[in-house]
Design an enzyme around this catalytic site. Structure first.
Site, PDB file in Angstrom:
ATOM      1  N   HIS A 197       0.849  -1.209   0.000  1.00  0.00           N
ATOM      2  CA  HIS A 197       0.000   0.000   0.000  1.00  0.00           C
ATOM      3  C   HIS A 197       0.880   1.252   0.000  1.00  0.00           C
ATOM      4  O   HIS A 197       2.084   1.181   0.236  1.00  0.00           O
ATOM      5  CB  HIS A 197      -0.892   0.026   1.245  1.00  0.00           C
ATOM      6  CG  HIS A 197      -0.115   0.204   2.528  1.00  0.00           C
ATOM      7  ND1 HIS A 197       0.564  -0.815   3.141  1.00  0.00           N
ATOM      8  CD2 HIS A 197       0.119   1.301   3.292  1.00  0.00           C
ATOM      9  CE1 HIS A 197       1.165  -0.373   4.222  1.00  0.00           C
ATOM     10  NE2 HIS A 197       0.928   0.913   4.344  1.00  0.00           N
TER      11      HIS A 197
ATOM     12  N   ASP B 177       0.647   5.172   1.895  1.00  0.00           N
ATOM     13  CA  ASP B 177      -0.074   5.801   3.005  1.00  0.00           C
ATOM     14  C   ASP B 177      -0.897   6.976   2.466  1.00  0.00           C
ATOM     15  O   ASP B 177      -0.450   7.704   1.577  1.00  0.00           O
ATOM     16  CB  ASP B 177       0.902   6.280   4.085  1.00  0.00           C
ATOM     17  CG  ASP B 177       1.621   5.112   4.761  1.00  0.00           C
ATOM     18  OD1 ASP B 177       1.141   3.973   4.649  1.00  0.00           O
ATOM     19  OD2 ASP B 177       2.669   5.354   5.399  1.00  0.00           O
TER      20      ASP B 177
ATOM     21  N   HIS C 236       4.771   0.236   0.027  1.00  0.00           N
ATOM     22  CA  HIS C 236       5.472  -0.579   1.014  1.00  0.00           C
ATOM     23  C   HIS C 236       4.554  -1.676   1.553  1.00  0.00           C
ATOM     24  O   HIS C 236       3.340  -1.636   1.341  1.00  0.00           O
ATOM     25  CB  HIS C 236       6.054   0.297   2.128  1.00  0.00           C
ATOM     26  CG  HIS C 236       5.050   1.183   2.793  1.00  0.00           C
ATOM     27  ND1 HIS C 236       4.536   2.318   2.196  1.00  0.00           N
ATOM     28  CD2 HIS C 236       4.435   1.101   3.988  1.00  0.00           C
ATOM     29  CE1 HIS C 236       3.669   2.885   2.999  1.00  0.00           C
ATOM     30  NE2 HIS C 236       3.580   2.173   4.106  1.00  0.00           N
TER      31      HIS C 236
ATOM     32  N   ARG D 171       6.604  -8.800  16.055  1.00  0.00           N
ATOM     33  CA  ARG D 171       7.250  -7.548  15.667  1.00  0.00           C
ATOM     34  C   ARG D 171       6.349  -6.382  16.054  1.00  0.00           C
ATOM     35  O   ARG D 171       5.131  -6.490  15.981  1.00  0.00           O
ATOM     36  CB  ARG D 171       7.470  -7.547  14.157  1.00  0.00           C
ATOM     37  CG  ARG D 171       7.925  -6.231  13.576  1.00  0.00           C
ATOM     38  CD  ARG D 171       8.108  -6.381  12.061  1.00  0.00           C
ATOM     39  NE  ARG D 171       8.660  -5.166  11.501  1.00  0.00           N
ATOM     40  CZ  ARG D 171       7.920  -4.161  11.031  1.00  0.00           C
ATOM     41  NH1 ARG D 171       6.616  -4.225  11.042  1.00  0.00           N
ATOM     42  NH2 ARG D 171       8.512  -3.078  10.557  1.00  0.00           N
TER      43      ARG D 171
HETATM   44  C1  OGA Z   1       1.540   1.506   8.141  1.00  0.00           C
HETATM   45  C2  OGA Z   1       2.801   0.817   7.772  1.00  0.00           C
HETATM   46  C3  OGA Z   1       4.762  -0.380   8.419  1.00  0.00           C
HETATM   47  C4  OGA Z   1       5.311  -1.155   9.561  1.00  0.00           C
HETATM   48  O1  OGA Z   1       1.157   1.412   9.319  1.00  0.00           O
HETATM   49  O2  OGA Z   1       0.942   2.152   7.251  1.00  0.00           O
HETATM   50  O3  OGA Z   1       3.144   0.837   6.615  1.00  0.00           O
HETATM   51  O4  OGA Z   1       6.512  -1.435   9.520  1.00  0.00           O
HETATM   52  N1  OGA Z   1       3.527   0.218   8.726  1.00  0.00           N
HETATM   53  O5  OGA Z   1       4.560  -1.482  10.478  1.00  0.00           O
HETATM   54 NI    NI Z   2       2.047   2.239   5.497  1.00  0.00          NI
END
Ligand code: OGA
Ligand code: NI
Length: 181
Positions: free
Chosen positions: A61, A63, A117, A127
């Site tokens: 996605h 942001d 990402h 994690r």
């Molecule tokens: C998000 C995201 C990445 C992560 O919350 O939009 O991309 O490493 N998080 O949690």
């Molecule tokens: Ni994100």
């Protein structure tokens, strides 16, 4: 949490102002429209996922904000697209990750690009990550200061609604292509 939010909120404002200035736009747009009541902090927990390596912690996605400041722990799993390929973002406990979001892309008329990402799961270890989203109020109109504009003018409310509708109907976010002129 409060201390972290205060610190990264300040950082996000500074970075937004610098990025805007780089493209010849000096203003207090972000200070006026991105308030502590409209920005938010998201705390992510990714449980271990032994069943399937193709299961994402977070689907690919971009942001839907101006920019995101992300802290990830030492486990790793965040990946981003560069030159059409996925790259792992190596965890660094001393570093914050800054992602450009869709609104900065529209506002800068594609000078800055929001980054694709995703998060891949780890079979054994859980994690954690914390993301701060620099968002304007829902009524804020997002409009490029360059002509001709790549995108139609839209409010953040309309953008969010469109993203939600697409996810519901199509199972994925379409994002900015929906708002091309
Ligand atoms: C998000 C995201 C990445 C992560 O919350 O939009 O991309 O490493 N998080 O949690
Ligand atoms: Ni994100």
């Amino acid at each position: 949490m409060e201390q972290f939010a205060t610190t990264v909120a300040d950082l996000a404002q500074k970075l937004a102002a610098i990025l805007a200035e780089q493209v010849g736009f000096k203003s207090n747009f972000f200070q006026e429209n991105c308030l502590s009541s409209t920005c938010y902090l998201r705390m992510n927990r990714y449980p271990p996922c032994p069943t399937h390596p193709e299961v994402f912690g977070l689907m690919p996605h971009t942001d839907s904000d101006f920019l995101t400041i992300l802290y990830q722990d030492e486990v790793g799993g965040l990946q981003l697209v560069k030159d059409g390929k996925w790259f792992a973002v190596k965890p660094n406990p001393e570093a914050l990750i800054v992602n450009i979001g869709d609104l900065f892309q529209a506002w800068s008329n594609d000078v800055y690009k929001s980054v694709q990402h995703r998060v891949v799961t780890n079979p054994r270890v859980e994690r954690f990550s914390t993301a701060y989203f620099l968002c304007p109020s829902y009524d804020t109109e997002i409009q490029s200061f360059y002509e001709p504009s790549v995108y139609k003018k839209f409010s953040f409310r309309v953008y969010r609604q469109q993203v939600q509708d697409d996810v519901k109907k199509l199972g994925r976010k379409v994002g900015l292509p929906r708002f091309l002129v």
